[in-house]
Write a protein that holds these residues in place. Structure first.
Motif, short mmCIF file in Angstrom:
data_model
loop_
_atom_site.label_atom_id
_atom_site.label_comp_id
_atom_site.label_asym_id
_atom_site.label_seq_id
_atom_site.Cartn_x
_atom_site.Cartn_y
_atom_site.Cartn_z
N GLU A 147 0.27 2.84 -3.48
CA GLU A 147 -0.86 3.72 -3.17
C GLU A 147 -2.12 3.35 -3.95
OE1 GLU A 147 -0.13 7.95 -2.34
OE2 GLU A 147 1.86 7.57 -3.17
N LYS A 191 1.96 6.95 3.55
CA LYS A 191 3.01 7.94 3.25
C LYS A 191 3.06 9.00 4.35
CE LYS A 191 4.05 6.87 -1.24
NZ LYS A 191 5.32 6.54 -1.75
N THR A 213 -3.37 5.58 2.83
CA THR A 213 -1.94 5.62 2.54
C THR A 213 -1.09 5.60 3.81
OG1 THR A 213 -0.21 6.86 1.46
CG2 THR A 213 -2.03 8.15 2.34
N LYS A 245 0.84 -1.21 0.00
CA LYS A 245 0.00 0.00 0.00
C LYS A 245 0.87 1.26 0.00
CE LYS A 245 -2.77 -1.61 3.41
NZ LYS A 245 -3.86 -1.63 4.39
#
Ligand SMILES: Cc1cc2nc3c(=O)[nH]c(=O)nc-3n(C[C@H](O)[C@H](O)[C@H](O)COP(=O)(O)OP(=O)(O)OC[C@H]3O[C@@H](n4cnc5c(N)ncnc54)[C@H](O)[C@@H]3O)c2cc1C
Length: 314
Positions: free
Chosen positions: A306, A314, A312, A302
């Motif tokens: 993404e 991130k 997410t 993931k």
């Protein structure tokens, strides 16, 4: 070359993470400091595994061999005898530094198991002097114990299972400092119905010999008992080395890597699973390591890709 994912450690956790990563077609490199298979291959290859679901009984060496073959057949690149030394930031990516060079990657899974730990020592007189000359911290090959008197120190699963492995062909005695074992009841039952001698509330205080171990001195209450011994196998846990954790740049607690329920560490793009991680309720077992590895791999996917359906990382 830029990998999608680098997995550090090729024990059950790392190999399973690799298998799952390949189902998502992630370009995956697995690195191990020694040989793949983790503790199963290096510590207890001849031991029976009776709690891996779907296999009523198998040998640890056979199970780790199957995991290695599975990861390879899925297309994981596997490098052995390459110890990872650290993870550096490299622009958008990460760079894994090893003894042999560097590898660029989008994400890392730490599956280093017991790699960061050293076996805990007894602190007995003579222990250091006879290390490798009869004092062992992992199971020596069964044949080398043939007909020998072996003292196993410890009361957990590892100590008792090692004694059970040896008891067919050697005189095994387990010395434990408490009055009860902490191992699984089924294992304790097997010890009691075997020919293994047990000495409870006892401690090995001295190891004696000329060039090799010849005897041990055991303290039992006020008594000091010297008994013949050809080998002493110590299994009283591992000593954490928290300072070793700094090399990965992740938050650690008591020498173990802190993870959330997604197996994310405190560092962006770095995930962890297996015996190296800590959370409430953690149980160090193969099946647990494999389960966490599936989650870590999914979280890494993931993070890297993404996908529209995932929150997410991130
Ligand atoms: C005697 C004994 C008996 C056991 N019996 C059972 C059992 O019957 N059933 C069960 O479910 N569990 C059992 N366990 C526990 C089980 O072995 C562990 O839970 C399992 O091996 C954890 O897997 P892992 O992949 O997290 O770590 P590991 O198996 O420890 O693998 C980690 C790997 O990472 C590598 N590594 C470490 N540091 C680095 C580095 N810096 N760079 C590159 N590579 C690195 C190591 O070389 C190793 O190969 C037993 C354990 C012991 C000690």
């Amino acid at each position: 070359m830029l990998f999608d994912l680098i997995i550090i450690g090729a024990g059950p956790a790392g190999l399973t993470a690799g298998i799952y990563a390949r189902t998502r077609k992630l370009n995956t490199l697995i690195i191990d400091a020694t040989v793949p298979g983790g503790q199963l291959a290096s510590l207890y290859p001849e031991k029976a595994i009776e709690n891996y679901p779907g296999l009523v009984q198998t040998e640890a060496g056979a199970l780790s061999g199957n995991l290695v073959n599975h990861a390879k057949s899925m297309g994981c690149e596997l490098r052995e005898h390459e110890r990872a030394l650290g993870i550096e930031n490299a622009g958008d990516h990460l760079r894994v530094r090893t003894e042999k060079g560097t590898h660029e990657t989008k994400a890392v899974i730490l599956a280093i198991g017991m790699g960061l730990f050293k076996p805990r020592k007894l602190g007995a007189k003579g222990e250091t002097e006879f290390e490798g000359k009869g004092v062992y911290y992992k199971m020596p090959e069964k044949e080398t114990l043939l007909g020998k008197d072996v003292i196993f120190v410890g009361g957990g699963n590892s100590a008792l299972e090692m004694a059970l492995l040896a008891c067919d062909n050697s005189g095994a005695c387990v010395v434990h400092r408490r009055d009860l074992f902490r191992a699984d009841e089924a294992i304790v039952e097997r010890v009691h119905s075997s020919n293994i001698e047990t000495m409870m509330t006892s401690e090995v205080v001295e190891i004696r010999g000329k060039d090799r171990v010849e005897s041990v001195v055991i303290k039992q209450g006020d008594k000091l008992i010297e008994r013949k011994a050809d080998a002493v196998v110590v299994n009283i846990g591992t000593a954490n080395e928290p300072e070793d954790m700094t090399r990965w740049g992740v938050e650690a607690e008591g020498g173990l890597i802190k993870v959330d329920t997604d197996m994310c560490t405190s560092r962006k793009g770095v995930f962890a699973c297996g015996d190296a991680v800590a959370y409430r309720g953690k149980y160090k077992q193969i099946v647990v390591a494999c389960g966490e590895a599936a989650i870590a791999s999914n979280s890494a996917y993931k993070f890297i890709k993404e996908p529209y359906w995932a929150e997410t990382h991130k």
